[in-house]
Enzyme design. Structure first.
Site, PDB file in Angstrom:
ATOM      1  N   ASP A 181     -10.447 -24.759   2.614  1.00 42.18           N
ATOM      2  CA  ASP A 181     -11.205 -24.105   1.454  1.00 42.18           C
ATOM      3  C   ASP A 181     -12.485 -23.615   2.032  1.00 42.18           C
ATOM      4  O   ASP A 181     -13.224 -24.415   2.549  1.00 42.18           O
ATOM      5  CB  ASP A 181     -11.229 -24.742   0.398  1.00 42.18           C
ATOM      6  CG  ASP A 181     -11.503 -24.110  -0.858  1.00 42.18           C
ATOM      7  OD1 ASP A 181     -10.833 -23.439  -1.501  1.00 42.18           O
ATOM      8  OD2 ASP A 181     -12.831 -24.266  -1.285  1.00 42.18           O
ATOM      9  N   ASN A 189     -19.607 -14.033  -3.173  1.00 42.66           N
ATOM     10  CA  ASN A 189     -19.150 -12.894  -4.041  1.00 42.66           C
ATOM     11  C   ASN A 189     -20.275 -12.219  -4.940  1.00 42.66           C
ATOM     12  O   ASN A 189     -20.648 -11.396  -4.936  1.00 42.66           O
ATOM     13  CB  ASN A 189     -17.931 -13.110  -4.712  1.00 42.66           C
ATOM     14  CG  ASN A 189     -16.702 -13.016  -3.979  1.00 42.66           C
ATOM     15  OD1 ASN A 189     -16.543 -12.223  -3.204  1.00 42.66           O
ATOM     16  ND2 ASN A 189     -15.782 -13.951  -4.275  1.00 42.66           N
ATOM     17  N   HIS A 194     -17.935  -8.310  -3.948  1.00 43.25           N
ATOM     18  CA  HIS A 194     -16.664  -8.493  -3.453  1.00 43.25           C
ATOM     19  C   HIS A 194     -16.313  -8.014  -2.333  1.00 43.25           C
ATOM     20  O   HIS A 194     -15.210  -8.424  -1.491  1.00 43.25           O
ATOM     21  CB  HIS A 194     -15.613  -7.952  -4.760  1.00 43.25           C
ATOM     22  CG  HIS A 194     -15.481  -9.174  -5.882  1.00 43.25           C
ATOM     23  ND1 HIS A 194     -15.044 -10.491  -5.967  1.00 43.25           N
ATOM     24  CD2 HIS A 194     -16.235  -9.305  -6.798  1.00 43.25           C
ATOM     25  CE1 HIS A 194     -15.334 -11.102  -7.096  1.00 43.25           C
ATOM     26  NE2 HIS A 194     -15.994 -10.421  -7.688  1.00 43.25           N
ATOM     27  N   ASP A 198     -14.170 -10.138   0.428  1.00 41.88           N
ATOM     28  CA  ASP A 198     -13.027  -9.601   1.022  1.00 41.88           C
ATOM     29  C   ASP A 198     -12.902  -9.633   2.703  1.00 41.88           C
ATOM     30  O   ASP A 198     -12.138  -9.967   3.427  1.00 41.88           O
ATOM     31  CB  ASP A 198     -12.470  -8.207   0.646  1.00 41.88           C
ATOM     32  CG  ASP A 198     -12.045  -8.176  -0.749  1.00 41.88           C
ATOM     33  OD1 ASP A 198     -11.896  -9.385  -1.428  1.00 41.88           O
ATOM     34  OD2 ASP A 198     -11.808  -7.078  -1.392  1.00 41.88           O
ATOM     35  N   GLU A 224      -9.737 -18.306  -2.103  1.00 37.20           N
ATOM     36  CA  GLU A 224     -10.218 -18.528  -0.538  1.00 37.20           C
ATOM     37  C   GLU A 224      -9.834 -19.959  -0.212  1.00 37.20           C
ATOM     38  O   GLU A 224     -10.191 -20.422   0.829  1.00 37.20           O
ATOM     39  CB  GLU A 224     -11.999 -18.907  -0.775  1.00 37.20           C
ATOM     40  CG  GLU A 224     -12.373 -20.218  -1.641  1.00 37.20           C
ATOM     41  CD  GLU A 224     -12.366 -19.775  -3.179  1.00 37.20           C
ATOM     42  OE1 GLU A 224     -13.149 -20.601  -3.960  1.00 37.20           O
ATOM     43  OE2 GLU A 224     -11.749 -19.062  -3.726  1.00 37.20           O
ATOM     44  N   ARG A 244     -11.337 -27.869  15.000  1.00 41.61           N
ATOM     45  CA  ARG A 244     -11.557 -26.824  15.818  1.00 41.61           C
ATOM     46  C   ARG A 244     -11.728 -25.423  15.033  1.00 41.61           C
ATOM     47  O   ARG A 244     -12.715 -24.663  15.169  1.00 41.61           O
ATOM     48  CB  ARG A 244     -10.619 -26.810  16.776  1.00 41.61           C
ATOM     49  CG  ARG A 244     -10.719 -25.354  17.979  1.00 41.61           C
ATOM     50  CD  ARG A 244      -9.723 -25.527  18.933  1.00 41.61           C
ATOM     51  NE  ARG A 244      -8.533 -25.205  18.665  1.00 41.61           N
ATOM     52  CZ  ARG A 244      -7.338 -25.753  18.245  1.00 41.61           C
ATOM     53  NH1 ARG A 244      -7.431 -26.836  18.755  1.00 41.61           N
ATOM     54  NH2 ARG A 244      -6.181 -25.273  17.948  1.00 41.61           N
TER      55      ARG A 244
END
Length: 334
Positions: A181, A189, A194, A198, A224, A244
């Site tokens: 996440d 945002n 936005h 994106d 997300e 990683r």
């Protein structure tokens, strides 16, 4: 008097104006034979049929499906000297069925036949030209891929997840799930808009593509949040994979037009075998709990699921613990 078509003769139906081929098991000129998955874990996909195409759960199968009841080498499509195609059972444990009838050794195939293997997989044998193939592939991609990042969507991930989990348990092969996440993504945002958000999601998808193996399954799970399923991978190894990826995200310039924008991510890792995990939902909840803990510990870190973890306890650990968990690297796991 009605005219019955001879084998190999073209037929034009007045109502539909569709041209069909009346020959049994032979492709119309210029057309290609395909298998379309009507049911099973890879529903909607379209597989080009070549002479000797094998179908099964084995890694060497031309078309691999991990659905329950499918043998390692289950069925093969073969072509005879006249160009007719047949389904040939390869001694599968649960048999191969064509239009509901179990075949003993082989059965001829004609356009529209349904081939069933295992408990859920149903394949439609059909002929199509290149235009139809392209359309079918576009429909498949639209149904199973996230339109923004072009990686798999949650629907496809969930379908494959159940099959992968069953395979792992049945064959005692390790399987690990990484839930990821982005940290403070709402702030991105709200601050930059936005379109920038994106662009960040697309960049993360590219990092995942470059950081994973061909056999791994990853998807945009929602908003997300991303999920990565690592086949034949123990949870400690998956921890290093997640770490990683976390470092790659931290170091990446996600949006070239805004080089100062730094993005971090948190991840939770869980895997089987584990005595506390017995279902796919258990594994998903375990990885989610680990992700929540990573967030609670300060973000930009990876947390390995601990079944003894008390979700009600104060998540803030001693400083030494934070340093130790953040420095668990690949070379320590070899």
């Amino acid at each position: 008097m009605d005219h019955k078509p001879k084998s190999g003769e073209w037929v034009e139906e007045e109502e539909t104006k569709m041209v069909q081929f009346a020959g049994l098991g032979k492709a119309p000129p210029g057309d290609q034979a395909y298998l379309i998955v009507l049911a099973g874990s890879r529903v909607g996909s379209m597989v080009k049929v070549t002479d000797g195409l094998t179908i099964g759960r084995g890694a060497r199968a031309g078309f691999q499906t991990l659905d329950e009841g499918v043998s390692r080498s289950h069925v093969r499509i073969v072509e005879d000297e006249e160009g007719k195609l047949y389904a040939e059972d390869l001694g599968s444990r649960n048999g191969t069925f064509v239009n509901g009838a179990r075949i003993e050794q082989s059965a001829p195939l004609k356009d529209g036949d349904k081939i069933q293997i295992g408990s859920t997989t149903i394949l439609k044998f059909s002929y199509a030209d290149r235009l139809e193939e392209s359309f079918q592939q576009q429909m498949y991609d639209a149904a199973l891929r996230d339109p923004l990042t072009q990686i798999f969507n949650r629907r496809h991930f969930d379908e494959q997840f159940d099959a992968e989990f069953s395979y792992s348990v049945r064959h005692m092969v390790p399987l690990s799930l990484i839930m990821m996440d982005l940290d403070h993504f709402k702030l991105v945002n709200d601050t930059h808009g936005h379109p920038v958000g994106d662009a960040v999601l697309k960049a993360l998808a590219e990092i995942l593509i470059k950081s994973t193996r061909k056999e791994d399954l990853f998807a945009r799970y929602g908003g997300e949040e991303f999920a990565l399923l690592c086949r034949d991978t123990a949870n400690l190894k998956a921890f290093s994979v997640a770490n990683r990826i976390r470092r790659n995200v931290e170091l990446a310039v996600m949006v070239p037009e805004i080089p100062g924008l730094k993005i971090t991510m948190s991840a939770g890792v869980a895997g089987v075998p584990d005595g506390t995990i017995s279902t796919p939902q258990d594994l998903l909840e375990a990885a989610d709990r680990a992700l929540y803990q990573a967030k609670a510990l300060g973000r930009n870190r990876v947390y390995l699921y601990d079944p003894d973890m008390d979700p009600e306890a104060d998540p803030e650990p001693p400083e030494q613990f934070r340093e130790d968990t953040s420095r668990l690297e690949t070379d320590k796991l070899k």
